[in-house]
Write an enzyme that holds these catalytic residues in place. Structure first.
Site, PDB file in Angstrom:
ATOM      1  N   LYS A 200       0.646  -1.338   0.078  1.00  0.00           N
ATOM      2  CA  LYS A 200      -0.087  -0.025   0.006  1.00  0.00           C
ATOM      3  C   LYS A 200       0.985   1.260  -0.005  1.00  0.00           C
ATOM      4  O   LYS A 200       1.583   1.565   0.865  1.00  0.00           O
ATOM      5  CB  LYS A 200      -0.907   0.191   1.261  1.00  0.00           C
ATOM      6  CG  LYS A 200      -1.637   1.256   1.376  1.00  0.00           C
ATOM      7  CD  LYS A 200      -2.638   1.095   2.366  1.00  0.00           C
ATOM      8  CE  LYS A 200      -3.429   2.285   2.956  1.00  0.00           C
ATOM      9  NZ  LYS A 200      -4.176   2.118   3.845  1.00  0.00           N
ATOM     10  N   LYS A 253      -2.116  -1.241  -3.862  1.00  0.00           N
ATOM     11  CA  LYS A 253      -3.188  -0.111  -3.638  1.00  0.00           C
ATOM     12  C   LYS A 253      -2.279   1.121  -3.585  1.00  0.00           C
ATOM     13  O   LYS A 253      -1.397   1.227  -3.100  1.00  0.00           O
ATOM     14  CB  LYS A 253      -3.907  -0.317  -2.252  1.00  0.00           C
ATOM     15  CG  LYS A 253      -4.983   0.920  -1.879  1.00  0.00           C
ATOM     16  CD  LYS A 253      -5.076   0.845  -0.629  1.00  0.00           C
ATOM     17  CE  LYS A 253      -5.916   1.892  -0.333  1.00  0.00           C
ATOM     18  NZ  LYS A 253      -6.364   1.666   1.172  1.00  0.00           N
TER      19      LYS A 253
HETATM   20  C1  PBG Z   1      -6.816   3.370   5.740  1.00  0.00           C
HETATM   21  C2  PBG Z   1      -7.320   3.221   4.760  1.00  0.00           C
HETATM   22  C3  PBG Z   1      -7.294   3.923   3.694  1.00  0.00           C
HETATM   23  C4  PBG Z   1      -8.080   3.573   2.544  1.00  0.00           C
HETATM   24  C5  PBG Z   1      -8.505   2.210   3.036  1.00  0.00           C
HETATM   25  N1  PBG Z   1      -7.973   2.412   4.372  1.00  0.00           N
HETATM   26  C6  PBG Z   1      -6.648   5.359   3.179  1.00  0.00           C
HETATM   27  C7  PBG Z   1      -5.671   6.002   4.161  1.00  0.00           C
HETATM   28  O1  PBG Z   1      -4.416   5.572   4.138  1.00  0.00           O
HETATM   29  O2  PBG Z   1      -5.975   6.955   4.740  1.00  0.00           O
HETATM   30  C8  PBG Z   1      -8.265   4.381   1.242  1.00  0.00           C
HETATM   31  C9  PBG Z   1      -9.193   3.670   0.335  1.00  0.00           C
HETATM   32  C10 PBG Z   1      -9.458   4.578  -0.721  1.00  0.00           C
HETATM   33  O3  PBG Z   1      -9.110   5.814  -0.810  1.00  0.00           O
HETATM   34  O4  PBG Z   1     -10.396   4.386  -1.314  1.00  0.00           O
HETATM   35  N2  PBG Z   1      -6.229   2.445   6.464  1.00  0.00           N
HETATM   36 ZN    ZN Z   2      -5.574   3.280   8.818  1.00  0.00          ZN
END
Ligand code: PBG
Ligand code: ZN
Length: 333
Positions: A200, A253
């Site tokens: 991620k 992601k």
């Molecule tokens: C947080 C989380 C995020 C997303 C899913 N879980 C983003 C972040 O790191 O703030 C992003 C999902 C999206 O942007 O659709 N753990």
């Molecule tokens: Zn988070």
């Protein structure tokens, strides 16, 4: 024309001549069964609430969530991932593992109603549940990895207890998959699977989600735990670690700016998910609303590009639209 050419022409265009031939030889197909639809469930809501930063998406109350699931099933969509928005936040995110927490209640209700007709994934993280908005426990001014693991394990077990099929740690903490696997097994949830957000990136594309889930960090950013967009070897290292720790499914992601990473991780012998995130959704949605792109074609092309790169599973806010177009025979060119 042919006579004028001095060399024999190879003619790939033969296989592009009609829509039927093109369909026949298409190398990539996206089926609604490949998709997971993200849903936000918010504590204390009565009506469903539109998310401004993500036109067409909502925060759901428990009641509305059941209605939505009915609609999804009718469209042939049975995979969802749940994100909770709690009423109560604290320093350590304790409402994330409350038995009566919003996600736990939602999972129980959905499983009561739909049982194994649906597959429920639950996002395991602290950021929506902490006052500071970080994905872990803060010690000094940084996120304390190993203290966070204890919390993450509690959250995962509480989701499994409620009936979640797949828990999905999204905080990029080292050792999260191992900590969760051990805690689940100890608690008797050997069948509960883990989809790790293994690779991620620290991406600007999460902006709309943070508005949707009120989960933006109150200070600093997430670059101390999420990955640097400039790296690809690192994505492979992260994925290998998570597989070794017991991840059943790994993830890249965001998706479309990271298709090279998807391709690379697709060679690994576990299913690969790609998260087509909020920013990817809103960029396309707004361009379509402005009349700049044809929405059905844009979504069709985007999702196929992710599948073509090598993803087995796509998590996307377009899942419901895609399933509807699929059902009505309105998909693609
Ligand atoms: C947080 C989380 C995020 C997303 C899913 N879980 C983003 C972040 O790191 O703030 C992003 C999902 C999206 O942007 O659709 N753990
Ligand atoms: Zn988070």
């Amino acid at each position: 024309m042919g006579d004028m050419l001095r060399f024999p022409v190879t003619r790939p265009r033969r296989l592009r001549r009609t829509k039927f031939i093109r369909d026949l030889v298409a190398e990539t197909k996206v089926d609604p069964g490949d998709l997971i639809f993200p849903l936000f469930v918010k504590e204390g809501l009565r009506e469903k609430e539109p998310i401004e930063a993500m036109p067409g998406q909502y925060r759901f109350s428990l009641e509305e969530l059941l209605k939505e699931m009915n609609e999804l099933l009718e469209l042939g969509l049975r995979n969802i991932i749940l994100f909770g928005i709690p009423e109560r936040k604290d320093e350590i995110g304790s409402s994330a593992y409350d038995k009566e927490g919003i996600v736990q209640r939602a999972v129980r209700k959905l499983k009561d109603e739909f049982s194994n007709e649906i597959t429920i994934f639950t996002d395991v993280c602290l950021c929506q549940y902490t006052t500071h908005g970080h994905c872990g426990i803060i010690t000094g001014n940084s996120v304390d990895n190993d203290e966070t693991l204890k919390q993450i394990a509690k959250i995962a077990v509480s989701h499994a207890e409620a009936g979640s099929d797949v828990v999905a740690p999204s905080g990029m903490m080292d050792g999260a998959v191992k900590a969760i696997r051990e805690a689940l097994d100890d608690a008797g949830y050997k069948e509960t699977a883990i989809m790790s957000y293994s690779s991620k990136y620290a991406s600007v594309l999460y902006g709309p989600f943070r508005e949707a889930a009120s989960s933006a960090p109150k200070f600093g950013d997430r670059r101390g735990y999420q990955m640097d967009p400039r790296n690809s070897d690192e994505a492979l290292r992260e994925a290998l670690l998570d597989i070794k720790e017991g991840a059943d499914i790994i993830m890249v992601k965001p998706a479309t700016w990271y298709l090279d990473v998807i391709r690379r991780l697709s060679k690994l012998p576990v299913p690969l998910a790609a998260y087509n995130v909020s920013g990817e959704y809103s960029m396309v949605k707004l361009a379509c609303k402005a009349g700049l792109l044809d929405e059905k074609l844009a979504v069709w092309e985007m999702l196929h590009s992710i599948k073509r790169a090598g993803a087995d599973i796509i998590i996307t806010y377009f899942a419901k639209d895609y399933a509807r177009w699929h059902k009505n025979g309105e998909l693609g060119p």
